[in-house]
Write an enzyme that holds these catalytic residues in place. Structure first.
Site, short mmCIF file in Angstrom:
data_model
loop_
_atom_site.label_atom_id
_atom_site.label_comp_id
_atom_site.label_asym_id
_atom_site.label_seq_id
_atom_site.Cartn_x
_atom_site.Cartn_y
_atom_site.Cartn_z
N GLU A 139 -8.03 -2.20 -15.22
CA GLU A 139 -6.66 -2.72 -15.14
C GLU A 139 -6.59 -4.10 -14.50
OE1 GLU A 139 -3.79 -1.06 -12.34
OE2 GLU A 139 -5.20 0.57 -11.97
N ARG A 168 -10.61 -7.71 -5.13
CA ARG A 168 -9.43 -7.03 -4.61
C ARG A 168 -9.51 -7.12 -3.09
NH1 ARG A 168 -7.53 -1.99 -2.79
NH2 ARG A 168 -5.52 -1.35 -3.64
N SER A 176 3.77 0.87 -8.59
CA SER A 176 4.10 2.00 -7.71
C SER A 176 3.53 1.72 -6.34
CB SER A 176 3.49 3.28 -8.25
OG SER A 176 3.69 3.38 -9.63
#
Lengths: 358, 761
Positions: free
Chosen positions: A123, A192, A177
């Site tokens: 993703e 990340r 979310s």
């Protein structure tokens, strides 16, 4: 498609240069899908096509067409898969590229129920690829990217378009979310940095529990009418004014939901106030973490994406303000019009790439 | 606990009349002499601080004038009990509901104070300002909360060795105490009150709020109250500790079906807090929502703390504030979060006296003219309640906690205490050999030992004061108090930091002093010293008749035998035996200066230590004799040793010359413990050690060389000598009762100049 924790994002490329010959050859099935997708703006009870985001006259893979943006709740995935079975998607000889956690979670269901093999994609790879692509092609002749001028002044604060000509390095904050924060150094080089579980899901989840609302739109509508200072304890509520020893303004929030420790205050606030406070709390927290990451990573450009920002100018302006104010103008918050769709776009590009490479 | 008296709340209801009786002896101790006050009023608890003087008995020794032969008795010196006044800081913590009763009580019992102001801090200070002024007639002087907090934090870190701890929920001992780094700065203090403040502290007066967050204890409380309709903070935590967050939170596995492998995110990781409550049409339990909220807030604070720690390159991060205050649930979640975000590089540290920081700081602000930071302070174990676990399974008495009074007492020490300059690494030095907090078997054994020995201690205490008829009654009170401490420690071994044989001994000394038994062994020591002195010349003469090598061995044996009369000659090799290396070393050049920590009175010091010292002096080595500043068991005190060496000097020209030429120096250790903490020694001692370029440290006796310092690493040569007089400990070390430890150590890298080469070319 990009199957997230709350929403499924689907992009569909509709070629408009179909020749009569091609139309003849086209399988009836595919035709009916195209007609279904492009002639509707709502699908079932919960599916929506974001018509205003449609990218027109795009050239992809040597074909000209329009890119459509569709979303529906992840909860509806079983019905979607059922539809895939009913409409016999598997006969189309096309690959379904999927990203997001759901690509893994629902892989088996696709296979068992609809006889479909998913091409699973990471993703974050998709997110970055999609973002860079949409920024490059632009938004129907306008820039995809924007920022707020004078973010610290509510009167003169204005949305201004801009170009991400030289986007690297950038801190990419994806608010779905939950939240992921990436440091992106080039098209293929990123990491990340961190993430937080206080994201859009938290805003909506807590709003539902506190106010009884059911949808993101409802929650935002309430928030737009509420006043968070009835719920939050401000610096001035504790110190009577600014806390000068530490240079804190009286209007700064000292304790989110801090007033709710008292019963009288709990009895006197409205649902709208609660929704607003929830939105401000979550947004400020994301801003705060993003800012610290930007400083730690020595990156000045902070790009916010994700569906939490959809129709959410309260948050975008708040983020723009927070970046500017706390960094004393060092950091700039940037936003993109297609907020939550980059993962899905990135997945589509992977499909096209596969088609190009024999 | 005896000092934690449960007040009768049914009588109080909301009237707070004087029918609530406060047991004055137990709570507001020494109030009649209280000089300065400070108060910290928080959301639910009030912390009162006052400075007072304590009058207590001390045993003093005074030499008789032997030249005039006035001493009709043969006694060496005279022992007298004198009254001495020392300074003590009292801190009392109680629920705000008692504030009026307490103020009335203070008003009625305050006699000698001249103070006109009371320093106040904390969010509730303004609310009670008028009440305090009216009741006490003192002007309320408000101090900045954060400044007080930092001042208090510096004070406890500097003065209480086991102040900071790491919390480990599932470990054998819940609390793992840290040795305080000699330089406490810089550190990060994360104060979690209703909001969060992140403060970087660089020195006593330099600190800066580098950040903060509005998501704090108030958010947990406020949102928690809205979600669960539970009003009290403590009840919310109780709910949280019973809940399951996974029913409310969206986990990585809820999105992925498993873990997100390529990013190393496990399936159980929370992807979105409360993420399930938006989509599921079901009711959530209060417990589950409270748990999810607790995780959300703890993780968020932990993450910010890590980001700030990283940005400012700080590894010491202390957490405080009402959100943390003794609550195992929040300490656990914060610890978990810090571990997660820093991958174990930063540890979350908590403070034993966290609740008192504001009150301590406010007090220090008011006492600046007395320069309290110029002194060293020590926690008085007799008067302090100690840390109590509030976790229900750890502490069955937990329910009684609210409504109790918690106390901390700090004694102002006569001497300023510092590190021994010869510690190899002061930041990793741990005095104690066995940590009884972590070693359950050892703990059980020693607690049993001390309880068994209690009757004997009581008898000796009474016998030491034959002229005082009420001594028996006092001794009984001592016995009750100490027995109670032992019982508390059985359930809460972490109450005063790491539990060790040293802390058990020190607690006993504190309790004895509390009931005016400053020196139960005074008469025994006097007699033993007297007897040993008579043999001194004879002993020296027989030593001098030996060959050099025989004499060295006899001297070592003399020190070892000193504390065991029935020792006899123990065959070598001893349990730990580096005597041969020591002997080789003695064949080399003399040491520049030896620091000798002495142990017992009588034979040990007079016939063991002094002859050994005499030999060192003869070799050309200067000697510093370090003895206790105040009595402990039968250890020789500095006062006694002064008299003894004078008497020996009169008979022995070597000792006399040593004293006269200042090559033999007597210094106080600054301690009054049978054990030895090399990180808290008299500043003068440290100075002398440095000035004389001390290159040998000798530590003698069980308390100082086995219970403590057995593993201590020094930057110079060291000699640790003891006979193990406890079969359990001997067993632990792999030997038998009366095994001998003769541990001569040379620090790595210094051996070449100290020991002669093995081969000659």
């Amino acid at each position: 498609m990009d199957i997230g924790g709350t929403l499924v994002k689907l992009v569909y490329f509709e070629p408009v240069d179909i020749t009569a010959e091609e139309e003849q050859e086209e399988v009836e099935n595919l035709k009916s899908i195209r007609r279904y997708l492009t002639s509707n703006v709502a699908y079932g009870k919960t599916g929506v096509r974001d018509v205003h985001l449609e990218l027109r006259n795009l050239t992809m893979c040597g074909r000209t067409g329009n890119l459509h943006f569709i979303r529906f709740p992840t909860q509806a995935m079983p019905r979607f898969i059922q539809m895939g079975h009913d409409k016999n998607f598997s006969s189309l000889h096309t690959t379904l590229c999927a990203t997001g956690g759901g690509a893994y979670k629902f892989e088996n269901d696709f296979r068992m129920m609809a006889n479909l093999e998913l091409l699973k994609l990471d993703e974050l790879d998709c997110l970055i690829r999609g973002l860079l692509y949409v920024d490059r092609v632009g938004f129907n002749g306008h820039p995809e990217c924007y920022y707020f001028q004078n973010p610290s002044d509510t009167q003169s604060c204005m949305k201004k378009p801009c170009n991400l000509d030289n986007p690297f390095p950038m801190l990419l904050v994806n608010i779905g979310s939950g939240v992921s924060i990436l440091a992106v150094y080039s098209k293929n080089n990123y990491k990340r940095v961190t993430g937080t579980s206080l994201g859009g899901g938290t805003f909506l989840g807590l709003c539902c529990l506190l106010t009884g609302c059911e949808t993101f739109e409802e929650a935002l509508e309430m928030a737009s009418k509420g006043d968070s200072t009835n719920v939050d304890k401000l610096v001035k509520d504790i110190y009577g004014g600014d806390y000068e020893r530490f240079g804190l303004q009286g209007s700064a929030v000292a304790s989110s939901f801090g007033h709710m420790m008292s019963k009288e205050k709990r009895d006197s606030i409205s649902k709208e106030d609660l929704a607003r406070a929830m939105l401000v709390t979550i947004t400020n927290n994301i801003g705060s973490i993003a800012r610290m990451c930007a400083v730690n990573e020595k990156i000045e450009r902070v790009v916010f994406v994700g569906n939490f920002l959809r129709i959410n100018t309260v948050s975008t302006k708040l983020l723009a303000y927070a970046m500017d104010f706390w960094s004393k103008g060092q950091l700039r918050a940037l936003f993109l019009e297609h907020e939550g769709y980059f993962g899905a776009v990135g997945a589509l590009m992977e499909l096209l790439k596969a088609a190009e490479d024999p | 606990m005896a000092e934690c008296v449960r007040l009768d709340r049914s009588a109080s209801s909301h009237t707070m009349d004087k029918s609530i009786t406060l047991p004055p002896d137990e709570i507001f101790r020494n109030l009649e002499n209280a000089k300065r006050f400070a108060i910290d009023i928080g959301g639910s608890l009030t912390k009162l601080a006052y400075y007072s003087t304590v009058q207590h008995k001390v045993a003093k020794v005074r030499s008789f004038d032997h030249s005039t032969k006035e001493a009709s008795s043969d006694k060496l010196y005279e022992i007298s009990m004198q009254e001495e006044v020392s300074a003590r800081l009292h801190f009392i913590k109680f629920e705000n509901a008692y504030i009026e009763t307490c103020l009335d009580f203070i008003k009625d019992h305050l006699v000698n104070t001249e103070t006109k102001v009371i320093k106040a801090t904390g969010g509730g200070a303004h609310k009670f300002k008028e009440l305090i002024q009216r009741k006490l007639g003192l002007k309320v002087d408000k101090e900045d909360e954060m400044t007080c907090l930092i001042k208090g934090c510096n004070f406890v870190l500097r003065n209480i060795p086991h102040e900071a701890f790491v919390y480990a929920k599932h470990a054998d001992s819940e609390f793992r105490f840290q040795t305080t780094h000699p330089d406490i700065f810089p550190y990060l203090l994360i104060n979690i009150g209703s909001g969060v403040s992140i403060v970087k502290v660089e020195s006593e007066d330099k600190f800066e709020r580098i950040g903060g967050s509005s998501i704090g204890g108030g958010t947990f409380w406020g949102l928690g109250a809205l979600l669960t309709k539970t009003k009290r903070f403590d009840e919310l935590l109780q709910l949280a500790s019973r809940g399951q967050h996974a029913s409310v939170d969206m986990l990585v596995k809820d999105i992925y079906g498993g873990s997100y492998g390529s990013l190393g995110l496990t399936g159980d990781l929370i992807a979105s807090s409360f993420g399930k409550s938006a989509t599921a049409d079901k009711e959530f339990s209060k417990e589950d929502m409270a748990k999810s909220l607790l995780h959300m807030i703890s993780n968020d604070i932990g993450q910010l703390a890590c980001l700030y720690a990283k940005l400012h390159n700080l590894s010491r991060v202390y957490f405080g504030g009402f959100f943390i205050r003794g609550h195992p649930v929040t300490m656990h979640t914060i610890t978990y979060s810090i571990n997660f975000f820093t991958k174990g590089e930063v540890q979350a540290l908590f403070l034993r006296h966290e609740g008192y920081l504001g009150a301590i700081g406010a007090f220090l602000k008011g006492a600046e003219e007395d320069n309290p930071n110029q002194y060293s302070w020590g926690e008085n174990y007799a008067g302090s309640s100690g840390l109590m676990s509030v976790s229900p399974d750890m502490n069955p008495m937990q329910r009684a906690r609210s409504g109790t009074f918690d106390m901390l007492e700090m004694d102002r020490l006569e001497r300023q205490l510092v590190n021994l300059p010869l510690l190899q690494d002061p930041s990793s030095y741990i005095p104690d050999t066995v940590d009884l907090t972590e070693d359950a078997l050892a703990r059980e054994y020693w607690l049993y030992c001390f309880e068994e020995a209690l009757d004997g201690v009581v008898k000796r205490a009474v016998a030491s004061q034959p002229d005082m008829p009420e001594a028996a009654e006092r001794a009984e009170k001592f016995s009750q108090k100490y027995r109670h401490k032992l019982q508390t420690l059985r359930h809460q071994p972490f109450a005063y930091g790491s539990l060790t044989v040293r802390s058990l001994l020190d607690t006993r000394e504190h309790c004895l002093n509390e009931f005016n038994f400053p020196d139960p062994y005074s008469k025994i020591k006097q007699k033993e010293n007297d007897v040993a002195l008579r043999y001194y010349q004879k002993a020296i003469k027989s030593l001098e008749e030996l060959s050099w090598e025989e004499r060295q061995f006899a001297l070592a044996q003399g020190v070892l035998a000193g504390n065991v009369f029935d020792w006899g000659a123990k065959a070598r090799p001893w349990l730990v035996d580096s005597y041969d290396q020591w002997l080789e070393r003695l064949k080399g050049p003399p040491h520049k200066c030896a620091l000798f920590f002495v142990d017992n009175s009588g034979v040990d010091i007079i016939l063991g230590v002094i002859p050994f010292v005499r030999e060192l002096l003869s070799r050309g080595t200067e000697v510093i004799l370090a003895s206790n500043s105040a009595p402990a068991l039968n250890d020789v005190t500095n006062g006694e040793l002064q008299i003894l060496t004078e008497r020996i000097a009169a008979m022995d020209p070597v000792i006399q010359a040593g004293l006269r030429e200042d090559r033999l120096t007597l210094v106080q250790s600054g301690s009054s413990s049978p054990c030895l903490d090399l990180s808290r020694l008299d500043k003068v001692l440290a100075m002398v050690v440095r000035e004389r370029q001390t290159d040998l440290v000798i530590i003698e006796g069980m308390g100082r060389a086995i219970h403590t310092n057995y593993y201590a690493m020094l930057s110079c040569e060291s000699l640790k000598m003891a006979v193990i007089k406890n079969s359990w400990l001997a067993d632990r070390l792999g030997g038998k009762l009366f095994s001998v430890v003769f541990k001569y150590e040379v620090p790595a890298g210094k051996s070449s100049q100290c020991s002669p080469p093995l081969t000659r070319s």
